[in-house]
Design an enzyme around this catalytic site. Structure first.
Site, mmCIF file in Angstrom:
data_model
loop_
_atom_site.group_PDB
_atom_site.id
_atom_site.type_symbol
_atom_site.label_atom_id
_atom_site.label_comp_id
_atom_site.label_asym_id
_atom_site.label_seq_id
_atom_site.Cartn_x
_atom_site.Cartn_y
_atom_site.Cartn_z
ATOM 1 N N ASP A 10 8.481 9.481 40.971
ATOM 2 C CA ASP A 10 9.788 10.119 40.852
ATOM 3 C C ASP A 10 9.624 11.535 40.301
ATOM 4 O O ASP A 10 9.850 11.793 39.116
ATOM 5 C CB ASP A 10 10.744 9.283 40.001
ATOM 6 C CG ASP A 10 11.307 8.099 40.778
ATOM 7 O OD1 ASP A 10 10.941 7.915 41.953
ATOM 8 O OD2 ASP A 10 12.119 7.349 40.196
ATOM 9 N N TYR B 64 13.354 14.186 42.447
ATOM 10 C CA TYR B 64 14.688 13.627 42.675
ATOM 11 C C TYR B 64 15.433 14.431 43.752
ATOM 12 O O TYR B 64 16.633 14.665 43.664
ATOM 13 C CB TYR B 64 15.504 13.578 41.377
ATOM 14 C CG TYR B 64 15.123 12.407 40.504
ATOM 15 C CD1 TYR B 64 15.912 11.270 40.448
ATOM 16 C CD2 TYR B 64 13.959 12.445 39.749
ATOM 17 C CE1 TYR B 64 15.546 10.184 39.653
ATOM 18 C CE2 TYR B 64 13.578 11.372 38.962
ATOM 19 C CZ TYR B 64 14.373 10.242 38.920
ATOM 20 O OH TYR B 64 14.000 9.179 38.145
ATOM 21 N N HIS C 167 4.423 3.097 39.758
ATOM 22 C CA HIS C 167 5.801 3.453 39.408
ATOM 23 C C HIS C 167 6.610 2.308 38.804
ATOM 24 O O HIS C 167 7.167 2.434 37.715
ATOM 25 C CB HIS C 167 6.533 3.996 40.634
ATOM 26 C CG HIS C 167 7.891 4.534 40.307
ATOM 27 N ND1 HIS C 167 8.079 5.605 39.453
ATOM 28 C CD2 HIS C 167 9.140 4.151 40.711
ATOM 29 C CE1 HIS C 167 9.378 5.860 39.344
ATOM 30 N NE2 HIS C 167 10.048 4.989 40.085
ATOM 31 N N HIS D 234 16.255 -2.556 36.380
ATOM 32 C CA HIS D 234 15.129 -2.836 37.285
ATOM 33 C C HIS D 234 14.372 -4.107 36.914
ATOM 34 O O HIS D 234 13.165 -4.205 37.139
ATOM 35 C CB HIS D 234 14.164 -1.641 37.326
ATOM 36 C CG HIS D 234 14.826 -0.364 37.746
ATOM 37 N ND1 HIS D 234 15.463 -0.227 38.959
ATOM 38 C CD2 HIS D 234 14.952 0.838 37.097
ATOM 39 C CE1 HIS D 234 15.947 1.008 39.059
ATOM 40 N NE2 HIS D 234 15.667 1.663 37.949
ATOM 41 N N HIS E 134 9.932 4.469 36.432
ATOM 42 C CA HIS E 134 11.056 3.769 37.045
ATOM 43 C C HIS E 134 12.179 3.448 36.059
ATOM 44 O O HIS E 134 13.339 3.797 36.296
ATOM 45 C CB HIS E 134 10.563 2.503 37.735
ATOM 46 C CG HIS E 134 11.482 1.960 38.775
ATOM 47 N ND1 HIS E 134 12.231 2.759 39.617
ATOM 48 C CD2 HIS E 134 11.784 0.674 39.127
ATOM 49 C CE1 HIS E 134 12.935 2.006 40.439
ATOM 50 N NE2 HIS E 134 12.693 0.745 40.160
ATOM 51 N N VAL E 135 11.888 2.738 34.984
ATOM 52 C CA VAL E 135 12.893 2.464 33.952
ATOM 53 C C VAL E 135 13.013 3.709 33.080
ATOM 54 O O VAL E 135 12.024 4.181 32.518
ATOM 55 C CB VAL E 135 12.502 1.246 33.101
ATOM 56 C CG1 VAL E 135 13.503 1.044 31.966
ATOM 57 C CG2 VAL E 135 12.418 0.002 33.974
#
Length: 427
Positions: free
Chosen positions: A170, A173, A286, A296, A323-324
């Site tokens: 990520d 974005y 990720h 998630h 991710h989190v």
């Protein structure tokens, strides 16, 4: 600071365990104008490690007439060496990228500053190569984006004297808006042109529109990693070695089943690891396998079920995920149980993205979760020798970096407790 600080609340459970840090919502997106004065000026410069003693220089121009050449040397303005590379571009719906140049330079001396120029003219850049032996330091941050929080986090990372940056997915974005890939590269250029950035993909890099676009078009074109040099056939997973550390970057969003190319590649890569020359073994991807945040939940379970036994058998020391949008550090764990021979998992998806923080955690927390907090920030990993490393996490506290969590880590390659027996593998 006072006006914002009044809105912040730091909650601690009765035993001193940080369960949440209530933050203001994500700050606004940055407005980044193009830094290029002309179509021929190099821009969006970033570097990455490739093979032994080499560096890949990546940059973009708006003109195809600029050669993919890099001149470099160890003194400002004195370019005694040069290398030629390749040029690529991509289209995404109505968007057409600039010309993306990839040039590998080297061999380079370890722990030395090089000065370089892209395309034969323009600005001079410089970078420092990583050391060839311990100590070595890594900045680690995930889910960056390009908000005002991101800019603050990048400033804090810049003040940390790191050798390499690791990013578990990520990046920009952009989410289909391809010009945001350009603005992201402008934003990170001051850091990414001076230290190698080693990245892997996250879900925001997929950008697939069925029947119209492929997955990871922008990511693969713009952020080329040393996958071929590590025997991988995909830019979405690869490995590299630096100063006694073997680092594996896995793909959470490409096939990881036991019959997949990624799984077979990972088996082969582990078989090539020499813990005498690279005593530290780190894995980055990720979507976290261990997660006590409500966000998630369970998304990494399938990958964990398939691949965790491989990591356990190989005695991986640390696993970093994103991710989190929070920070969480776990003890050594395997198959959801505390295990002194398992990897230490750390979630670091808190770089500064526009979606905000994941502020809700499960309670009661799992025993193997040692520290968790929903704040923007970054991590610092300093590996001092073949046996000991220090990890710290720094909260982005109203634009000031505050060290909130830290731990000393002893690696598993020299552990007398963990052996290569079948009993260890079975857990």
């Amino acid at each position: 600071m006072a006006s914002m600080g009044a809105a912040l609340t730091f909650l601690v459970l009765y035993f001193g365990y940080a369960c949440a840090y209530v933050r203001p919502p994500a700050r606004s997106m940055l407005s980044l104008a193009s830094h290029s004065a002309s179509h021929t000026d190099p821009q969006q410069v970033h570097i990455s490690l490739v093979g032994k003693n080499h560096m890949r220089i990546t940059w973009l121009t708006q003109s195809k007439d600029v050669p993919s050449a890099v001149e470099y040397g160890t003194s400002p303005g004195a370019y005694i060496s040069s290398a030629n590379g390749e040029i690529t571009k991509y289209s995404y719906m109505l968007y057409k990228s600039g010309y993306i140049h990839h040039t590998v330079i080297g061999p380079l001396d370890a722990d030395k500053t090089y000065y370089y120029r892209c395309g034969g003219y323009g600005l001079e850049y410089s970078f420092k190569t990583p050391p060839s032996q311990f100590p070595i330091s890594f900045a680690i941050v995930g889910d960056l984006g390009q908000t005002e929080w991101t800019a603050s986090t990048l400033e804090h990372i810049q003040n940390f004297k790191h050798d390499v940056l690791l990013l578990p997915g990520d990046l920009s974005y952009a989410d289909y808006k391809q010009d945001l890939w350009d603005s992201f590269a402008h934003l990170v250029e001051p850091l990414a042109s001076r230290r190698p950035w080693m990245v892997t993909e996250g879900n925001h890099e997929i950008e697939k529109i069925p029947l119209l676009t492929h997955s990871f078009d922008a990511f693969n074109a713009r952020w080329r990693m040393p996958f071929e040099e590590s025997g991988s056939d995909s830019n979405l997973y690869y490995s590299f070695e630096v100063a006694g550390v073997h680092i594996i970057m896995l793909g959470s969003y490409t096939d990881y089943g036991k019959d997949s190319d990624q799984y077979k590649w990972l088996q082969a890569d582990f078989s090539r690891v020499n813990r005498r020359t690279t005593p530290w073994l780190i894995v980055v991807f990720h979507s976290p396998w261990y997660n006590s945040n409500t966000a998630h939940q369970g998304e990494g379970d399938d990958m964990m079920e398939t691949m965790e036994p491989l990591l356990y058998t190989a005695k991986v020391d640390m696993v970093f995920a994103g991710h989190v949008h929070a920070y969480e550090r776990f003890t050594r764990v395997y198959k959801k149980n505390i295990n002194p021979c398992g990897a230490m998992h750390i979630t670091i998806g808190d770089g500064g993205n526009r979606e905000g923080l994941a502020s809700k955690f499960l309670n009661p927390h799992p025993q193997y979760s040692l520290f968790r907090e929903a704040s923007f920030g970054h991590g610092e990993l300093s590996i001092y020798n073949a046996t000991h490393a220090h990890w710290s996490w720094h909260r982005n506290d109203d634009d000031q970096p505050v060290k909130v969590d830290e731990v000393w880590i002893t690696n598993l390659s020299n552990s007398s407790t963990c052996t290569d027996s079948d009993d260890m593998v079975k857990g």
